[in-house]
Design an enzyme around this catalytic site. Sequence first.
Site, mmCIF file in Angstrom:
data_model
loop_
_atom_site.group_PDB
_atom_site.id
_atom_site.type_symbol
_atom_site.label_atom_id
_atom_site.label_comp_id
_atom_site.label_asym_id
_atom_site.label_seq_id
_atom_site.Cartn_x
_atom_site.Cartn_y
_atom_site.Cartn_z
ATOM 1 N N HIS A 83 -3.240 -5.907 2.849
ATOM 2 C CA HIS A 83 -3.278 -5.894 1.382
ATOM 3 C C HIS A 83 -3.539 -4.475 0.854
ATOM 4 O O HIS A 83 -2.781 -3.955 0.033
ATOM 5 C CB HIS A 83 -4.352 -6.868 0.885
ATOM 6 C CG HIS A 83 -4.504 -6.907 -0.603
ATOM 7 N ND1 HIS A 83 -3.897 -7.862 -1.388
ATOM 8 C CD2 HIS A 83 -5.184 -6.097 -1.454
ATOM 9 C CE1 HIS A 83 -4.194 -7.635 -2.664
ATOM 10 N NE2 HIS A 83 -4.979 -6.567 -2.731
ATOM 11 N N GLU A 84 -4.596 -3.857 1.348
ATOM 12 C CA GLU A 84 -4.941 -2.524 0.827
ATOM 13 C C GLU A 84 -3.865 -1.502 1.189
ATOM 14 O O GLU A 84 -3.545 -0.620 0.397
ATOM 15 C CB GLU A 84 -6.320 -2.080 1.323
ATOM 16 C CG GLU A 84 -7.473 -3.051 0.997
ATOM 17 C CD GLU A 84 -7.531 -3.537 -0.439
ATOM 18 O OE1 GLU A 84 -7.056 -2.827 -1.343
ATOM 19 O OE2 GLU A 84 -8.043 -4.658 -0.661
ATOM 20 N N HIS A 96 -0.984 -1.647 -1.191
ATOM 21 C CA HIS A 96 -1.242 -0.935 -2.457
ATOM 22 C C HIS A 96 -0.763 0.517 -2.400
ATOM 23 O O HIS A 96 -0.598 1.141 -3.450
ATOM 24 C CB HIS A 96 -2.737 -0.929 -2.777
ATOM 25 C CG HIS A 96 -3.223 -2.116 -3.544
ATOM 26 N ND1 HIS A 96 -2.677 -2.520 -4.745
ATOM 27 C CD2 HIS A 96 -4.241 -2.990 -3.298
ATOM 28 C CE1 HIS A 96 -3.338 -3.579 -5.208
ATOM 29 N NE2 HIS A 96 -4.291 -3.890 -4.337
ATOM 30 N N TYR A 121 -3.343 -12.091 -8.906
ATOM 31 C CA TYR A 121 -3.076 -12.062 -7.466
ATOM 32 C C TYR A 121 -2.071 -13.139 -7.058
ATOM 33 O O TYR A 121 -1.025 -12.852 -6.496
ATOM 34 C CB TYR A 121 -4.378 -12.292 -6.684
ATOM 35 C CG TYR A 121 -5.315 -11.117 -6.707
ATOM 36 C CD1 TYR A 121 -6.157 -10.901 -7.799
ATOM 37 C CD2 TYR A 121 -5.377 -10.220 -5.651
ATOM 38 C CE1 TYR A 121 -7.030 -9.827 -7.830
ATOM 39 C CE2 TYR A 121 -6.251 -9.137 -5.674
ATOM 40 C CZ TYR A 121 -7.076 -8.946 -6.762
ATOM 41 O OH TYR A 121 -7.926 -7.875 -6.794
ATOM 42 N N GLU A 162 -1.626 -6.235 -8.425
ATOM 43 C CA GLU A 162 -2.154 -7.196 -7.448
ATOM 44 C C GLU A 162 -1.146 -8.256 -6.998
ATOM 45 O O GLU A 162 -1.118 -8.619 -5.830
ATOM 46 C CB GLU A 162 -3.441 -7.832 -7.984
ATOM 47 C CG GLU A 162 -4.583 -6.828 -8.205
ATOM 48 C CD GLU A 162 -5.015 -6.074 -6.948
ATOM 49 O OE1 GLU A 162 -4.731 -6.532 -5.821
ATOM 50 O OE2 GLU A 162 -5.632 -4.994 -7.107
ATOM 51 N N ASP A 214 -12.445 -6.085 -16.064
ATOM 52 C CA ASP A 214 -12.879 -6.896 -14.930
ATOM 53 C C ASP A 214 -12.551 -8.383 -15.134
ATOM 54 O O ASP A 214 -12.359 -9.123 -14.178
ATOM 55 C CB ASP A 214 -14.391 -6.718 -14.789
ATOM 56 C CG ASP A 214 -14.843 -6.856 -13.354
ATOM 57 O OD1 ASP A 214 -14.182 -6.272 -12.489
ATOM 58 O OD2 ASP A 214 -15.847 -7.560 -13.120
ATOM 59 N N GLU A 260 -8.194 0.158 -2.485
ATOM 60 C CA GLU A 260 -7.047 0.919 -1.985
ATOM 61 C C GLU A 260 -7.107 2.410 -2.294
ATOM 62 O O GLU A 260 -6.119 2.984 -2.744
ATOM 63 C CB GLU A 260 -5.767 0.305 -2.547
ATOM 64 C CG GLU A 260 -5.578 0.427 -4.086
ATOM 65 C CD GLU A 260 -6.175 -0.724 -4.893
ATOM 66 O OE1 GLU A 260 -7.148 -1.355 -4.422
ATOM 67 O OE2 GLU A 260 -5.672 -0.976 -6.000
HETATM 68 N N1 BES Z 1 -7.842 -3.254 -6.103
HETATM 69 C C1 BES Z 1 -8.523 -4.411 -5.652
HETATM 70 C C2 BES Z 1 -9.980 -4.410 -5.970
HETATM 71 C C3 BES Z 1 -10.316 -4.296 -7.438
HETATM 72 C C4 BES Z 1 -9.559 -4.901 -8.424
HETATM 73 C C5 BES Z 1 -11.421 -3.580 -7.812
HETATM 74 C C6 BES Z 1 -9.917 -4.762 -9.779
HETATM 75 C C7 BES Z 1 -11.773 -3.452 -9.140
HETATM 76 C C8 BES Z 1 -11.017 -4.035 -10.137
HETATM 77 C C9 BES Z 1 -8.339 -4.633 -4.138
HETATM 78 O O1 BES Z 1 -7.094 -4.250 -3.679
HETATM 79 C C10 BES Z 1 -8.437 -6.101 -3.864
HETATM 80 O O2 BES Z 1 -7.625 -6.822 -4.385
HETATM 81 N N2 BES Z 1 -9.390 -6.510 -3.059
HETATM 82 C C11 BES Z 1 -9.557 -7.902 -2.664
HETATM 83 C C12 BES Z 1 -8.995 -8.145 -1.306
HETATM 84 C C13 BES Z 1 -7.687 -8.792 -1.230
HETATM 85 C C14 BES Z 1 -7.321 -9.147 0.201
HETATM 86 C C15 BES Z 1 -7.362 -9.871 -2.181
HETATM 87 C C16 BES Z 1 -11.040 -8.170 -2.550
HETATM 88 O O3 BES Z 1 -11.823 -7.237 -2.671
HETATM 89 O O4 BES Z 1 -11.413 -9.315 -2.347
HETATM 90 ZN ZN ZN Z 2 -5.592 -5.582 -4.378
#
Ligand code: BES
Ligand code: ZN
Length: 635
Positions: A317-318, A321, A407, A340, A399, A293
């Site tokens: 989703h993005e 954010h 989520y 999330e 991480d 995002e």
């Molecule tokens: N912000 C996240 C990606 C992220 C989280 C990167 C933690 C690094 C550390 C992003 O918004 C995300 O949640 N992406 C998901 C997609 C979503 C539809 C659930 C993905 O990449 O799968």
């Molecule tokens: Zn996200």
Amino acid sequence: MKKHLPLIWPGAIWLLFLFACQPKETNLTHKQPMLVIDNHTYAQPASAVITHLNWKANVSFETHTLEATAIYTLEQKDDSHKIIFDTNGLNIEQVKDAKGNALSFKLGKEDPFLGRPLTIELSPGTTQVSITYTTSPNAEALQWLTPAQTAGGKQPFLFTQSEAILARSWVPVQDSPGIRFTYEAEVTVPKGMLALMSATNPTEVNPDGVYHFTMDKPIPAYLLALAVGDIAYQQLSNRTGVYAEPSLLQAAAYEFEDMDQMVQAAEHLYGPYQWGVYDVIVLPPSFPFGGMENPKLTFATPTILAGDRSLVSLVAHELAHSWSGNLVTNATWDDFWLNEGFTVYFEQRIMESLYGRDYSEMLALLSLKGLKEEVEAILKGEHPEDTQLKLHLKGRNPDDGMTAIAYDKGYFFLRYLEEKTGRKQFDAFLAEYFSNNAFTSMTTEAFIEQLNKNLFVKNSLPIDTALYNTWIYGNGLPANCPQPVSDKFKKVEEVANQYLAGTPVTQLFTPEDLMSKKWSTHEWLHFLGVLPDSLSYQQMEQLDNMFEFTYSRNSEILTAWMLHAIQSHYTTAYQNLENFLVNTGRRKFLAPLYAEMVKTPEGKTMALNIYQKARPNYHYVATSTIDKMLNYTAN
Ligand code: BES
Ligand code: ZN
């Protein structure tokens, strides 16, 4: 009103300012700070904080480095006359004040996740420091792609991934989600290439290769982003557009056609979009996430270009954010669910408003299934407490918090609140939450306080602390978890049962059903999800002959199918499994596939063979996960 929270101050613990309780009007200069501990930064914002970054960088595809100068405006908060930055692998060349006087600095000892603190000595009146540095060719946030790793095959490509704590590998910065700053940048790239950031962006190549950017709203460091490559732009509406390599641009514009409607739906739900334009860039396939995002410019994987707009919930989703995360930010990575969980809830509401409740209920059921499986897996593991919404990631890689808990448990908690208090009241609460707390960060505890006051007390509803003890501070999935309902999914289950009872697929589906695309992507995902893990070779073959899953263009369906293929030893699919794993770097697909392979000795050999070829295409975020899974040590 100013709140004083108990202030803990143990020697070397780092504190960050959290801003709360500002007036309704978004006034960026009058925030009341409270102090919160962030275990993933060396910064000591109680001593000094950055407020603005002026970044000047040269991007070298020859050396795989950024040569840069970061000039910070800062505020000294106490008499220690020092400021501490986070760095990881940076080569610091020079530190100066505004007058050009060298400032003394030292780099502390290295921590495997956190990198090294950079401590700079200040004079009492110092309000600016300039840091000249070079990044390491192995900088964790950066992925340098060869032309062969792009769609066009002619130019190299660079992109960043800063969340959670990788920004410090390309910019020395106070890398804590509770510290916000505005920025401007001048970036020089090889001629013919376009550069983009999480800021005001160009739409055309500049012949001299120099680009200027501004982000005039304060953001945390994890939202710093840069992409450089052979990139073209297509406008979708007044305030939305798409960037991609030229050969993908048409497909991307088609896939994201509903983007402006999504922004409208989001604004209608929870208030104005605060960032001006909303664009998406489709990156090369090695991008490790589905989406990221970055403000004004979401970074996205090309694996959502299914050709039929069936995976666009990722854009919702993005986009969501832009409120949950970018406006109101988790104060620490222990509060990650505030980013999330809220975003999944908001995403579902956008999807419901564009495509109807039937559609969003399918998404909710898929999310519940994944959540239940992950809860069970985490409860069996080393850290069962990771099933709590409020995390305890001190000493660990943030991480580790990126699980279905933040989520999907987060989503179901908010959905529970909606169902308990009524949608109207809950929506009013959320709209107020985003406007009251805009451009600040939020702890789980401050959220609970606001929830009690602005949702429960305001609507004369009783405060139920058991709710917090189960959902937020308790392990597992509470018994009162909402249950989504989908007639479409019930029909899918009936068909799956008939199939498993022996009815051949040719009787269950007519050629017309296939032609008319009777089932959506989500129904297919549910079908594949309810089948037993392992099927006979004949069953797999029958399904494949009918539906051609092995060659699906839809990355979600393909991944679900390939899991069955591995479990069922369906060797017909293996070549395509390899192709997929070599060409895709999205961790969400890689991790379950490799995890499934390593369960058997033959599978492990296959996994290692594939990984040999695939690893050079993966970003650090993906290799760090898969290396562990395969006990792989890079040489
Ligand atoms: N912000 C996240 C990606 C992220 C989280 C990167 C933690 C690094 C550390 C992003 O918004 C995300 O949640 N992406 C998901 C997609 C979503 C539809 C659930 C993905 O990449 O799968
Ligand atoms: Zn996200």
